[in-house]
Design a protein around this motif. Sequence first.
Motif, PDB file in Angstrom:
ATOM      1  N   ILE A  98      21.654  97.323  28.189  1.00 16.91           N
ATOM      2  CA  ILE A  98      21.577  96.361  29.134  1.00 16.91           C
ATOM      3  C   ILE A  98      21.224  95.824  30.714  1.00 16.91           C
ATOM      4  N   LEU A 126      22.830  89.988  28.510  1.00 16.36           N
ATOM      5  CA  LEU A 126      23.157  90.041  29.590  1.00 16.36           C
ATOM      6  C   LEU A 126      24.358  89.730  29.840  1.00 16.36           C
ATOM      7  N   LEU A 127      25.049  88.573  30.196  1.00 17.65           N
ATOM      8  CA  LEU A 127      25.521  87.722  30.942  1.00 17.65           C
ATOM      9  C   LEU A 127      27.308  88.253  29.081  1.00 17.65           C
ATOM     10  N   LEU A 128      26.575  87.735  28.283  1.00 12.78           N
ATOM     11  CA  LEU A 128      27.771  88.126  27.002  1.00 12.78           C
ATOM     12  C   LEU A 128      28.282  89.582  26.999  1.00 12.78           C
ATOM     13  N   ALA A 129      27.303  90.662  27.899  1.00  9.00           N
ATOM     14  CA  ALA A 129      28.027  91.807  28.145  1.00  9.00           C
ATOM     15  C   ALA A 129      28.729  92.362  29.298  1.00  9.00           C
ATOM     16  N   THR A 130      29.198  91.485  30.301  1.00 12.15           N
ATOM     17  CA  THR A 130      29.556  91.370  31.079  1.00 12.15           C
ATOM     18  C   THR A 130      31.413  90.868  31.212  1.00 12.15           C
ATOM     19  N   TYR A 131      31.394  90.366  30.206  1.00 12.30           N
ATOM     20  CA  TYR A 131      32.426  90.017  29.238  1.00 12.30           C
ATOM     21  C   TYR A 131      32.918  90.817  28.473  1.00 12.30           C
ATOM     22  N   PRO A 132      34.650  90.482  28.841  1.00  9.61           N
ATOM     23  CA  PRO A 132      36.103  91.681  28.791  1.00  9.61           C
ATOM     24  C   PRO A 132      35.544  91.905  26.687  1.00  9.61           C
ATOM     25  N   ILE A 133      34.274  92.181  26.216  1.00 12.62           N
ATOM     26  CA  ILE A 133      33.954  92.364  24.796  1.00 12.62           C
ATOM     27  C   ILE A 133      33.452  93.706  24.981  1.00 12.62           C
ATOM     28  N   THR A 134      33.608  94.168  23.789  1.00 16.25           N
ATOM     29  CA  THR A 134      33.142  95.851  23.448  1.00 16.25           C
ATOM     30  C   THR A 134      31.710  95.255  22.385  1.00 16.25           C
ATOM     31  N   ARG A 135      30.791  96.359  22.545  1.00 19.45           N
ATOM     32  CA  ARG A 135      29.632  95.672  22.168  1.00 19.45           C
ATOM     33  C   ARG A 135      30.084  95.552  20.679  1.00 19.45           C
TER      34      ARG A 135
END
Lengths: 311, 275
Positions: free
Chosen positions: B275, B88-97
């Motif tokens: 997510i 969850l936290l990782l997905a909110t960072y400025p990186i794509t999946r």
Amino acid sequence: MLQRVDTAVPVELQGATKTYGDTTVLEQIDLELAEGESLVLLGHNGAGKTTLFKLLLGLVRPSAGQVRVFGEDPGTAAAVARRAALGYLPESIAFDEAMTGHELLKFYAGLKGVGGAACSQLLARVGIAEAADRRISTWSKGMRQRLGLAQAMLGSPRILLLDEPTSGLDPVLRSTLYEIVESLRADGVAVLISSHALSEVEAHADRIAILQQGRLLACGTVQALREQAALPVYLRLACTPQMAASIANQFDSRAVVRCVGAQQVEIECAYADKMNLLRDIAGLGDAVLDVDIKVPGLDELYAHFTAQVRA
Amino acid sequence: MKALWILALKEVRDGLRNRWVAMTILVLAALSLVVYLLGSAATGTTKADSLAVTLVNLVSLSVYLLPLIALMLSFDTLVGEFEQGTMLLLATYPITRWQIVVGKFLGHMLILLLAILLGCGLTALLIFLTSDNSPQNWAAYGWMMASTWLLGGVFIALGYSISAFVRERATAVGAAVGLWLVLVVLYDLALLGVLLADEAQAMSQQVLATLLVSNPTDAYRLFNLTSAEGVSQIVGLADVAAQAGVGQLVPVLVLTLWMFAGLAASIALLYRREI
């Protein structure tokens, strides 16, 4: 003074709706959040608070309506880079337990394009500099929450989304958290906090939004909510012996009056009538020894708004 | 690009910390060493083709072991983050999946590279010091290490697909074991069964070769066991492959294709997941 080019509102929701199959998690939400403003979202578990955060983060797409973060749709591929302007503290934050606090913060800093130097500063600011080189698996809940706050503050975000930031924290930690939030607000950061700790948020919220079963029941300053709810104000007078009955008679025509024993009178009036009544009470002179004013607090307001829906 | 590197390095650090790297190196070193020592015992003390013998034996063992190592390294990487709550936290960072998948993949590939270089390289060094071998066999050994890496890459990517698809870690373990069993063991058995049943020889050599090379593990075998003259003489597989017109390029293409297909599937599955 330089004019900011980017004048778009930090957060804007228009008729935002989210459904999963037959279940409506959020229904027609209209909400706005300005720079330097703090908005507290109140609601039970399952009221839709976390989904609202996920809408703003672009993790969840609205089924209907619009979600805008700085004027742009947060769910597009182009919005991924703009997430650097957002800081998010999830409700139950989980970390890679094997890493030390410092390692972990550096990892997240890298992903946000922030240098490692900022990490030590942030760790000190949230008060976990000393534990930073220990594995997170040895940390207490409070320390983890501080680390969560530190990662949310990486890269000086313009919007801070805090999902239940004070749950499970001791009072000292809570005040530290609110101090930090206050200083960020002063820097123009828009802060959205979800909470169900009613008593503490009143002092830290510019506005309060009450959410229940996916619907926004009320939104405004505490004062505005009070006026909207039109809950009665209670004035409790302590008077000299045997005066209660005669005082009660004087106000009988203007408000609901009850005598409590021989020396106490309780007056229930509308908020708008409060000042007039108080002036007249002051005119009674020595007969009144003390006045206790009970204005509806946030918990009463919350109960009032949420009870309307259940009925 | 920088985000990919950060994600990759985190995987490498995790691997170093939880001893994955050390263990994999140890396993591969022990394996190649044992294979070398046993191999030279079986062929007497002829120094001439010790490298080729080691290579053949090593390939036939690592075709079982490496997919297993790769799957164990990868099955948990996405579903684990979901279960732990860190996704969850990782997905909110400025990186794509896709960056999450590719970044992790690069990290795991680095771990594998390190393990193969050290594990198989150590034995190669030993052979170099104790016997004479033709440069051709040395080249074959080098290609063997490279293709082993590629085979690992295939199964890491397939492990990710499992990891992105399932909801629980326990399911991922089961699916990984199942995948291993099918691709490494059952596929060949089934092919053998079909061949035995096919008395009329309705299936042409061409079809057989195609079926054989489509499986990544067999592609790996074909690539290595036909790589050097000294090697193919030992195995005798070269004839089959040569008759069917399977060169060395086709197995490499097949392996690469499997790897990219696995990665593409993982990325697509991760995007589909809420997510």
